[in-house]
Design an enzyme around this catalytic site. Structure first.
Site, PDB file in Angstrom:
ATOM      1  N   GLY A  20       0.825  -1.209   0.000  1.00 14.42           N
ATOM      2  CA  GLY A  20       0.000   0.000   0.000  1.00 14.42           C
ATOM      3  C   GLY A  20       0.854   1.250   0.000  1.00 14.42           C
ATOM      4  O   GLY A  20       0.498   2.266   0.605  1.00 14.42           O
ATOM      5  N   THR A  22       1.476   3.488  -2.152  1.00 13.78           N
ATOM      6  CA  THR A  22       0.960   4.705  -2.796  1.00 13.78           C
ATOM      7  C   THR A  22      -0.243   5.269  -2.046  1.00 13.78           C
ATOM      8  O   THR A  22      -0.851   6.233  -2.505  1.00 13.78           O
ATOM      9  CB  THR A  22       0.573   4.419  -4.260  1.00 13.78           C
ATOM     10  OG1 THR A  22      -0.423   3.373  -4.288  1.00 13.78           O
ATOM     11  CG2 THR A  22       1.783   3.991  -5.072  1.00 13.78           C
ATOM     12  N   GLY A  23      -0.579   4.691  -0.908  1.00 16.06           N
ATOM     13  CA  GLY A  23      -1.749   5.106  -0.153  1.00 16.06           C
ATOM     14  C   GLY A  23      -1.474   6.270   0.785  1.00 16.06           C
ATOM     15  O   GLY A  23      -0.329   6.694   0.986  1.00 16.06           O
ATOM     16  N   LEU A  25      -1.796   6.475   4.102  1.00 14.81           N
ATOM     17  CA  LEU A  25      -1.064   6.174   5.334  1.00 14.81           C
ATOM     18  C   LEU A  25       0.438   6.198   5.099  1.00 14.81           C
ATOM     19  O   LEU A  25       1.198   6.771   5.895  1.00 14.81           O
ATOM     20  CB  LEU A  25      -1.494   4.815   5.887  1.00 14.81           C
ATOM     21  CG  LEU A  25      -0.749   4.357   7.145  1.00 14.81           C
ATOM     22  CD1 LEU A  25      -1.060   5.280   8.323  1.00 14.81           C
ATOM     23  CD2 LEU A  25      -1.106   2.922   7.501  1.00 14.81           C
ATOM     24  N   ASP A  98       0.825  -7.288  -8.016  1.00 16.15           N
ATOM     25  CA  ASP A  98      -0.549  -7.778  -7.880  1.00 16.15           C
ATOM     26  C   ASP A  98      -0.536  -8.726  -6.684  1.00 16.15           C
ATOM     27  O   ASP A  98       0.021  -9.822  -6.763  1.00 16.15           O
ATOM     28  CB  ASP A  98      -0.978  -8.494  -9.156  1.00 16.15           C
ATOM     29  CG  ASP A  98      -2.390  -9.097  -9.041  1.00 16.15           C
ATOM     30  OD1 ASP A  98      -3.020  -8.984  -7.953  1.00 16.15           O
ATOM     31  OD2 ASP A  98      -2.856  -9.692 -10.030  1.00 16.15           O
ATOM     32  N   ASP A 190      -2.304  -0.287  17.131  1.00 18.38           N
ATOM     33  CA  ASP A 190      -3.274   0.709  17.573  1.00 18.38           C
ATOM     34  C   ASP A 190      -2.443   1.970  17.783  1.00 18.38           C
ATOM     35  O   ASP A 190      -1.742   2.096  18.778  1.00 18.38           O
ATOM     36  CB  ASP A 190      -3.957   0.289  18.880  1.00 18.38           C
ATOM     37  CG  ASP A 190      -5.040   1.274  19.309  1.00 18.38           C
ATOM     38  OD1 ASP A 190      -4.924   2.471  18.971  1.00 18.38           O
ATOM     39  OD2 ASP A 190      -5.992   0.871  19.989  1.00 18.38           O
ATOM     40  N   HIS A 191      -2.488   2.890  16.809  1.00 15.19           N
ATOM     41  CA  HIS A 191      -1.505   3.978  16.819  1.00 15.19           C
ATOM     42  C   HIS A 191      -1.641   4.879  18.040  1.00 15.19           C
ATOM     43  O   HIS A 191      -0.697   5.597  18.380  1.00 15.19           O
ATOM     44  CB  HIS A 191      -1.595   4.803  15.527  1.00 15.19           C
ATOM     45  CG  HIS A 191      -2.817   5.655  15.406  1.00 15.19           C
ATOM     46  ND1 HIS A 191      -3.963   5.221  14.777  1.00 15.19           N
ATOM     47  CD2 HIS A 191      -3.078   6.912  15.832  1.00 15.19           C
ATOM     48  CE1 HIS A 191      -4.866   6.173  14.812  1.00 15.19           C
ATOM     49  NE2 HIS A 191      -4.367   7.215  15.446  1.00 15.19           N
ATOM     50  N   HIS A 253      -9.208   2.127  20.264  1.00 18.10           N
ATOM     51  CA  HIS A 253      -8.575   3.233  20.988  1.00 18.10           C
ATOM     52  C   HIS A 253      -9.170   3.442  22.379  1.00 18.10           C
ATOM     53  O   HIS A 253      -8.443   3.565  23.371  1.00 18.10           O
ATOM     54  CB  HIS A 253      -8.716   4.539  20.195  1.00 18.10           C
ATOM     55  CG  HIS A 253      -8.136   4.494  18.817  1.00 18.10           C
ATOM     56  ND1 HIS A 253      -7.064   3.703  18.480  1.00 18.10           N
ATOM     57  CD2 HIS A 253      -8.471   5.153  17.679  1.00 18.10           C
ATOM     58  CE1 HIS A 253      -6.765   3.875  17.208  1.00 18.10           C
ATOM     59  NE2 HIS A 253      -7.607   4.748  16.702  1.00 18.10           N
TER      60      HIS A 253
END
Length: 517
Positions: A20, A22-23, A25, A98, A190-191, A253
């Site tokens: 991911g 290019t996302g 986050l 892919d 869990d950031h 959270h």
């Protein structure tokens, strides 16, 4: 964490695989975190990062994306001419992949081995899945089939929330991933657990003799946890209408913050002992057995049209990709009880929501009040002492006590002593993802959630969701820009309490003593 394990990472390095790449986050959090760690000397020269996504990108395009990400979002300033950038970017590559095609993983293995030879990395591999949860199991299995788990070093899998949609789906996902990775190799992020002030909670509690002896139901009246957002669902309407506030914020959270406040002192300061104590809290949470229990202790709300700072805001049902008759909650509040010896009878009030007036995360510990004797009652009404953890956006702690008003005979006023951590360290407070990436690379699992934590959190939340699914009449509407449904205020009033002002800024009668200018 032992120094030997830290030295093992510095001496042997690792290849980081960012699925991911290019996302959003990766752009906003992960790549800036890598740069900050590198600039601070926490990443050894023996490291490499492979960005992976389906989109085709040339090496130069990926470098440009990386530079833009760091320039825009990193804590440290950077120019393309800087020598540190030239060294840093040489550790990065991009491959179009892919994720459903096993042959692509075999090519990825070849690229990994080439980079391991180039940077003298001893076979350690960390796979970060910044992907939709439904893709986790397939990617994990293809990593095995593609031979990427056959290196001479360790393998670790880092996955983002949400881990499942309910307990049943979470158990299925855990079984699938568990067929490939051992529990100690799985790092569930869990950031919020990576935030400085959340991690500071256990230090403040356990390292101060004037807090820990009072940390129980004899002295604490209630604990209030607020996680508020000013934004709406924005471009996440499709996801959010399927999830809602309880799954997006409550299940992870909010309940994790409760465990940090309520846990017993661990016998040793190692990851498993700390997480054992958190699990004990989750096992002690009072489960709502009936729909009546849910209605009596839980509030769900949804924002309607409103105004915030003079700006008109649309209601939730008018947002893109949201059903016009949606009953999904954008606000979740609850009164929780931890039924153990330490906390019996003490309510924990939690609330989280979108389109609230202030963006903040704050924990308020309200101590039981001293009795007003006749002498004091003639002059003032005593206020309870407060200990407040400010987690976000400002970091710090303040304590509110009662003292004599200067210049008066015996008038008592509240005095707040404020330690502003953000004022001390400024904008260079480490981001949560920096700490979590660094910890995962070192094998430090304290601030990642273990499977038994996840399952107990879902067990608690599922009872509430099941009750909601049978009857939507208790959905409380609240105007955007307000503090949510009045029903939540009434829940506290039933117990004789009220929400304390966020950050103490509305307490005009408080004398402030600043700990930092």
């Amino acid at each position: 964490m032992s120094d030997s394990r830290l030295d093992a990472f510095k001496d042997n390095g690792a290849v980081f695989f960012i699925f991911g790449a290019t996302g959003d986050l990766a752009k906003r959090k992960l790549f800036p975190a890598f740069f900050s760690l590198y600039k601070e000397g926490k990443l050894p020269e023996r490291f490499a990062v492979i960005g992976l996504a389906r989109r085709a990108r040339t090496k130069e395009q990926f470098k440009a994306d990386l530079l833009q990400s760091i320039t825009e979002f990193a804590r440290y300033k950077l120019n393309a001419e800087d020598e540190i950038w030239q060294r840093f970017v040489e550790h990065f590559e991009y491959l179009s992949l892919d994720i459903h095609n096993v042959e692509g993983y075999k090519a990825l293995k070849d690229a990994s081995e080439r980079l391991e030879d180039k940077f003298d990395i001893k076979g350690n591999r960390l796979f970060y899945l910044a992907l939709a949860p439904e893709l986790f199991a397939g990617v994990a299995n293809n990593l095995k089939l593609g031979g990427l788990l056959e290196g001479s070093g360790w393998n670790r899998l880092v996955i983002e929330k949400p881990f499942g949609y309910d307990l049943e789906s979470a158990e299925k996902l855990n079984r699938q991933i568990g067929e490939v990775f051992r529990e100690e190799e799985i790092f569930r992020i869990d950031h919020y657990l990576g935030k400085e002030m959340v991690q500071n909670i256990e230090i403040i509690r356990f390292a101060n003799a004037f807090f820990e002896p009072l940390w129980n139901n004899k002295y604490i009246a209630n604990i209030q946890i607020t996680l508020s957002e000013t934004v709406g669902v924005e471009e996440r309407g499709g996801y959010y209408d399927h999830s809602g506030a309880i799954r997006d914020m409550g299940q992870n959270h909010m309940l994790q913050m409760v465990t940090m406040m309520a846990m017993e002192p661990p016998s040793r300061l190692n990851p498993e002992d700390i997480r054992d104590e958190k699990v004990k809290v989750l096992r002690s949470l009072r489960i709502h057995e009936t729909a009546e229990d849910v209605r009596a202790n839980v509030v769900r709300g949804q924002y309607t049209d409103g105004v915030l700072r003079g700006k008109a805001l649309p209601g939730y049902r008018s947002e893109d990709a949201v059903s016009p008759d949606s009953v999904t909650e954008t606000y979740f509040g609850a009164r929780l009880y931890v039924d153990n010896f330490r906390w019996a009878g003490v309510p924990f009030y939690i609330r989280t929501g979108k389109r609230l007036p202030v963006k903040t995360t704050e924990v308020v510990v309200e101590f039981k009040n001293m009795p007003d004797n006749v002498y004091l009652a003639k002059r003032t009404k005593l206020q309870p002492n407060l200990l407040v953890f400010r987690v976000n956006p400002l970091e710090g702690i303040y304590i509110k006590i009662n003292a004599k008003q200067p210049g008066s005979d015996s008038m008592i006023i509240p005095v707040a002593m404020d330690f502003c951590q953000s004022c001390q360290v400024g904008l260079n407070t480490p981001e949560a993802y920096e700490r979590l990436l660094y910890d995962a690379a070192r094998g430090e699992s304290t601030y990642f959630t273990r499977w038994d934590e996840v399952s107990l959190q879902w067990r608690f939340v599922d009872r509430i969701v099941q009750a909601w699914s049978k009857d939507s009449r208790d959905l409380n509407l609240y105007p955007a820009g307000s503090w949510g449904p009045e029903a939540m205020d009434k829940l506290l009033a039933e117990d004789g309490f009220h929400w304390w002002p966020i950050n103490g800024q509305e307490e005009s009668d408080v004398l402030w003593v600043k700990g930092q200018e």
